[in-house]
Design a protein around this motif. Structure first.
Motif, mmCIF file in Angstrom:
data_model
loop_
_atom_site.group_PDB
_atom_site.id
_atom_site.type_symbol
_atom_site.label_atom_id
_atom_site.label_comp_id
_atom_site.label_asym_id
_atom_site.label_seq_id
_atom_site.Cartn_x
_atom_site.Cartn_y
_atom_site.Cartn_z
ATOM 1 N N THR A 60 0.837 -1.204 0.000
ATOM 2 C CA THR A 60 0.000 0.000 0.000
ATOM 3 C C THR A 60 0.872 1.254 0.000
ATOM 4 O OG1 THR A 60 -1.648 -1.203 1.248
ATOM 5 C CG2 THR A 60 -1.855 1.169 1.220
ATOM 6 N N MET A 61 1.923 1.206 0.804
ATOM 7 C CA MET A 61 2.865 2.329 0.877
ATOM 8 C C MET A 61 3.443 2.624 -0.518
ATOM 9 S SD MET A 61 4.901 4.373 2.512
ATOM 10 C CE MET A 61 5.770 5.312 1.290
ATOM 11 N N LEU A 62 3.902 1.569 -1.207
ATOM 12 C CA LEU A 62 4.518 1.772 -2.523
ATOM 13 C C LEU A 62 3.474 2.224 -3.551
ATOM 14 C CD1 LEU A 62 7.096 -1.122 -2.881
ATOM 15 C CD2 LEU A 62 7.284 1.052 -1.714
ATOM 16 N N LYS A 63 2.266 1.680 -3.466
ATOM 17 C CA LYS A 63 1.225 2.090 -4.420
ATOM 18 C C LYS A 63 0.860 3.558 -4.218
ATOM 19 C CE LYS A 63 -1.098 -2.191 -5.634
ATOM 20 N NZ LYS A 63 -2.285 -3.029 -5.422
ATOM 21 N N LEU A 65 2.920 5.756 -3.100
ATOM 22 C CA LEU A 65 4.063 6.491 -3.636
ATOM 23 C C LEU A 65 3.936 6.684 -5.145
ATOM 24 C CD1 LEU A 65 6.967 7.595 -3.525
ATOM 25 C CD2 LEU A 65 7.782 5.253 -3.555
ATOM 26 N N MET A 66 3.413 5.665 -5.845
ATOM 27 C CA MET A 66 3.267 5.758 -7.303
ATOM 28 C C MET A 66 2.009 6.519 -7.710
ATOM 29 S SD MET A 66 5.798 4.761 -8.795
ATOM 30 C CE MET A 66 5.259 4.991 -10.484
ATOM 31 N N GLY A 67 1.126 6.801 -6.757
ATOM 32 C CA GLY A 67 -0.097 7.514 -7.122
ATOM 33 C C GLY A 67 -1.224 6.595 -7.565
ATOM 34 N N ILE A 68 -1.056 5.285 -7.376
ATOM 35 C CA ILE A 68 -2.149 4.360 -7.730
ATOM 36 C C ILE A 68 -3.249 4.473 -6.673
ATOM 37 C CG2 ILE A 68 -2.731 1.942 -8.160
ATOM 38 C CD1 ILE A 68 0.234 1.534 -8.852
ATOM 39 N N LEU A 69 -2.843 4.718 -5.424
ATOM 40 C CA LEU A 69 -3.812 4.972 -4.355
ATOM 41 C C LEU A 69 -3.666 6.416 -3.908
ATOM 42 C CD1 LEU A 69 -3.199 1.772 -2.213
ATOM 43 C CD2 LEU A 69 -5.128 2.208 -3.710
ATOM 44 N N LYS A 70 -4.784 7.020 -3.549
ATOM 45 C CA LYS A 70 -4.743 8.418 -3.095
ATOM 46 C C LYS A 70 -4.722 8.450 -1.569
ATOM 47 C CE LYS A 70 -5.466 10.762 -7.046
ATOM 48 N NZ LYS A 70 -4.408 9.888 -7.609
ATOM 49 N N PRO A 71 -3.761 9.131 -0.974
ATOM 50 C CA PRO A 71 -3.733 9.234 0.485
ATOM 51 C C PRO A 71 -4.774 10.236 0.972
ATOM 52 C CG PRO A 71 -1.947 10.487 -0.456
ATOM 53 C CD PRO A 71 -2.639 9.824 -1.600
ATOM 54 N N ARG A 72 -5.244 10.044 2.198
ATOM 55 C CA ARG A 72 -6.202 11.007 2.727
ATOM 56 C C ARG A 72 -5.466 12.241 3.256
ATOM 57 N NH1 ARG A 72 -11.339 8.846 6.048
ATOM 58 N NH2 ARG A 72 -11.584 7.692 4.117
ATOM 59 N N SER A 73 -4.290 12.016 3.814
ATOM 60 C CA SER A 73 -3.486 13.170 4.234
ATOM 61 C C SER A 73 -2.011 12.792 4.186
ATOM 62 C CB SER A 73 -3.878 13.599 5.651
ATOM 63 O OG SER A 73 -3.529 12.579 6.557
ATOM 64 N N ASP A 177 9.059 -4.078 -5.345
ATOM 65 C CA ASP A 177 8.121 -4.691 -4.412
ATOM 66 C C ASP A 177 8.288 -6.210 -4.454
ATOM 67 O OD1 ASP A 177 6.102 -5.266 -2.691
ATOM 68 O OD2 ASP A 177 4.568 -4.091 -3.725
ATOM 69 N N GLU A 178 8.911 -6.767 -3.435
ATOM 70 C CA GLU A 178 9.167 -8.202 -3.308
ATOM 71 C C GLU A 178 9.675 -8.821 -4.602
ATOM 72 O OE1 GLU A 178 6.926 -10.631 -0.926
ATOM 73 O OE2 GLU A 178 6.195 -9.033 0.380
ATOM 74 N N PRO A 179 10.852 -8.396 -5.060
ATOM 75 C CA PRO A 179 11.365 -8.919 -6.331
ATOM 76 C C PRO A 179 11.714 -10.399 -6.291
ATOM 77 C CG PRO A 179 12.996 -7.531 -5.277
ATOM 78 C CD PRO A 179 11.749 -7.384 -4.483
ATOM 79 N N VAL A 209 10.977 -3.577 -0.899
ATOM 80 C CA VAL A 209 10.155 -4.333 0.046
ATOM 81 C C VAL A 209 10.579 -5.780 -0.106
ATOM 82 C CG1 VAL A 209 7.845 -5.228 0.456
ATOM 83 C CG2 VAL A 209 8.178 -2.790 0.116
ATOM 84 N N GLU A 210 10.945 -6.429 0.967
ATOM 85 C CA GLU A 210 11.504 -7.770 0.805
ATOM 86 C C GLU A 210 11.264 -8.629 2.040
ATOM 87 O OE1 GLU A 210 13.152 -9.205 -2.132
ATOM 88 O OE2 GLU A 210 12.412 -10.681 -0.718
ATOM 89 N N GLN A 211 11.104 -9.916 1.801
ATOM 90 C CA GLN A 211 10.981 -10.881 2.901
ATOM 91 C C GLN A 211 12.244 -11.730 3.007
ATOM 92 O OE1 GLN A 211 8.137 -11.277 4.731
ATOM 93 N NE2 GLN A 211 6.454 -10.531 3.472
#
Lengths: 250, 384
Positions: A60-63, A65-73, A177-179, A209-211
């Motif tokens: 969600t954080m990365l999305k 960052l890319m603007g795929i999701l809009k943050p509320r603040s 993202d988890e490559p 982002v990695e496990q």
């Protein structure tokens, strides 16, 4: 004279100025609060790793960052400029190269066309659409199958293609993202080596982002997330076994 | 009997090529954006009316012999602009909401039908003046920083004000220049496009006439298919369109301006509808309802062919066109005359509307076996 210069140019980019700055980011899916006041910073030429168990909000954080999701603040700054009002494609052209979870290679385009699409992120499109040799040096496997469809590749090959495609746009910040998710160990090592070489040769910043613990150890700095908040951060050299036990799903 | 079959196949192919020409634009728009554009038929109709206007404008000039080519270009441009306005003004607010898009574009299709019935200089003046006043005022006011807050007030004041001013001016001009200014351009009756001399008549083969107009349409369709294929596969914008078709989010993440791609694709699809309308005008008279006659068949072509597949659309269009014609005409009845029950069955379906019934029944049966159409997408990541 030099004194005057120093005071007259306050906007001159300093190496200490962060490449990416995330400030008090709050993201919701409908009414459920996913990211809670997230803060993080990526400095130029550094590799930063975001860790955490499944479902804590890393993707969600990365999305966001890319603007795929809009943050509320909250605010996002790339190289000192706010990008919060920019669309996804504008952000890509400002120099964020994104390799999403699940690769997202365009299935019915050839490898070559997929790579050429990476050029879209350049501010000015080059007349000659050629794939630079460095890309094939990093991922030799791609050179042999340029005319095959992207969707017909194996997962590991798709991952290499997705990273190569992001590099075609010469990004300032590479977001992975988890490559290594679901990829055989030998290819994981290849991808790790490639990412390390990218940082050494181009000096770009990487947000990962990695496990996979081995890969996490390559980073300079880590941020750990839990339930949508940043709960720990520090240099990866100080990443103790306790922290790993707590935040990595391994 | 052979000549009858030959004639049937030829007519079927020419009908199929009209369907293909119409479906080409729809396939691109539907395939790329998932937009069900019910106004596509009306865009065809606009193309046909553009052809009619070009024909009238060039009548008696030396260019009349080649007016059809000028009309093709004009029809493409006019409908492409209409499509662009439609996308920017309506459809872009409805992406990802197929039901609303369907309703909205259906509404647009009704508006366009009425538009050709009642368009006159008076109406054009009123609409143009309204747009000038309203959007002009908006452009000036929108530069103020507190515009978003006062938006409701602005709309409440400016819409009635601009409308009143525009209607008043239109009516005053209407009474001043009475007959010419208020005369309807087309009215509700059908209009006829006369083909240029070299497109009349036909080419005799084996006892049947191959009409030049139909040959022209087939050639035009082939040219359009080749052109679209080349555009999609060999130009940077074509590559962008294909990328956005398959994965919109990732395309945006790569830096492709998806909004520009949407607008361009919609304009291209609409322009192709205009070309189809131009072709349709050669086959018969053109009326406000012309578009309605083609829209259903056109959707069938896209669905049977498989969404997003050019080759599928080609085969589906030819198959549906030929089947429609062969069943609708008496060809099959004559062919099966020795077998009485079969010939009776075909005789029952051998009217235009009953032929459609049979063809749609066949399509429904076909889709039970191949729900994805003739050429469904294949590969590891189809759903991406």
């Amino acid at each position: 004279m030099s004194y005057a210069n120093a005071t007259l140019e306050p906007t001159k980019p300093d190496t200490d100025l962060p490449m990416l700055e995330v400030k008090d980011l709050n993201v919701y899916y409908g009414e459920s609060h996913i990211l809670r006041n997230v803060n993080m910073t990526v400095f130029p030429g550094k590799m930063v790793c975001l860790i955490g168990r499944n479902g804590v909000g890393k993707t969600t954080m990365l999305k966001t960052l890319m603007g795929i999701l809009k943050p509320r603040s909250g605010n996002l700054k790339l190289d000192g400029h706010s990008i919060i009002a920019r669309t996804t494609d504008q952000r890509a052209r400002l120099g964020i190269g994104y390799v999403p979870q699940g690769r997202e290679v365009i299935p019915r385009l050839t490898i070559k066309e997929n790579l050429i699409l990476g050029l879209e992120a350049l501010p000015e499109r080059p007349k000659k659409q050629e794939i630079p040799e460095e890309i094939f040096e990093l991922f030799p496997v791609l050179k042999t199958m340029l005319s095959r469809m992207g969707g017909d590749l194996s997962g590991g090959q798709q991952q290499q293609l997705a990273i190569a495609r992001a590099l075609m746009g010469r990004p300032r910040l590479l977001v992975l993202d988890e490559p290594t998710e679901g990829i055989q160990p030998s290819i994981v090592l290849e991808i790790e080596a490639a990412v390390r070489r990218i940082i050494e040769t181009t000096g770009i910043s990487v947000l990962l982002v990695e496990q996979h613990l081995h890969f996490v150890r390559q980073a300079d700095w880590y941020y750990a997330m839990q339930k949508g908040s940043m709960v720990a951060s520090g240099p990866t050299s100080q990443l103790s076994n306790d922290v790993i036990q707590q935040f990595l799903a391994v | 009997m052979l000549s009858g079959l030959l004639d049937g196949i030829f007519s079927g192919i020419s009908l199929g090529s009209v369907l293909l020409l119409a479906a080409l634009g729809l396939a691109i728009v539907f395939g790329l954006m998932g937009v069900i554009n019910m106004a596509h038929g009306e865009l065809m109709m606009l193309g046909a009316y553009t052809t009619y206007m070009v024909q009238n404008a060039l009548k008696g000039t030396p260019l009349f012999g080649i007016y059809i080519f000028i009309a093709l270009i004009a029809a493409f441009i006019v409908t492409a602009i209409f499509g662009l306005v439609l996308e920017r003004g309506v459809i872009r607010y409805l992406y990802g909401r197929p039901l609303e898009t369907l309703l909205a574009t259906w509404g647009v299709s009704l508006i366009l039908q009425q538009l050709v019935r009642s368009v006159s200089w008076q109406l054009v003046t009123i609409v143009a003046l309204f747009c000038l006043l309203f959007f002009g005022a908006m452009w000036i006011v929108a530069r103020r920083t507190d515009f978003e807050r006062a938006r409701g007030w602005f709309l409440a004041i400016m819409i009635p004000l601009s409308a009143a001013a525009a209607i008043a001016t239109g009516n005053v001009l209407g009474t001043l220049y009475k007959p010419a200014f208020t005369k309807l351009w087309f009215d509700a009756r059908n209009v006829d496009v006369t083909a240029p001399k070299w497109l009349r008549g036909g080419f005799p083969i084996a006892g049947t006439q191959f009409s030049y107009a139909r040959i022209f349409i087939i050639v035009l369709t082939i040219a359009c298919v080749v052109g679209v294929y080349w555009f999609l596969n060999n130009t940077p914008w074509g590559l962008r369109i294909r990328a956005v078709t398959q994965n919109r989010t990732m395309s945006a993440c790569l830096g492709i301006p998806t909004k520009k791609v949407d607008a361009l694709t919609f304009a291209l699809g609409s322009g192709l509808a205009g070309l189809a309308g131009c072709a349709v005008s050669l086959l018969g008279s053109v009326g406000p309802n012309t578009g309605q006659n083609y829209i259903v068949d056109t959707f069938m072509v896209v669905v049977v062919g498989g969404v997003g597949k050019l080759a599928g659309s080609i085969i589906a269009a030819l198959a549906i066109g030929t089947a429609n014609y062969l069943i609708g005409s008496n060809t099959l009845v004559d062919l099966t005359a020795p077998i009485k029950p079969l010939s009776d069955t075909f005789a029952f379906f051998s009217t235009i509307s009953m032929a459609k019934v049979l063809v749609f029944a066949l399509i429904i049966a076909f889709l039970q076996f191949r729900p994805g159409g003739l050429f469904p997408q294949k590969g590891r990541t189809v759903d991406a």
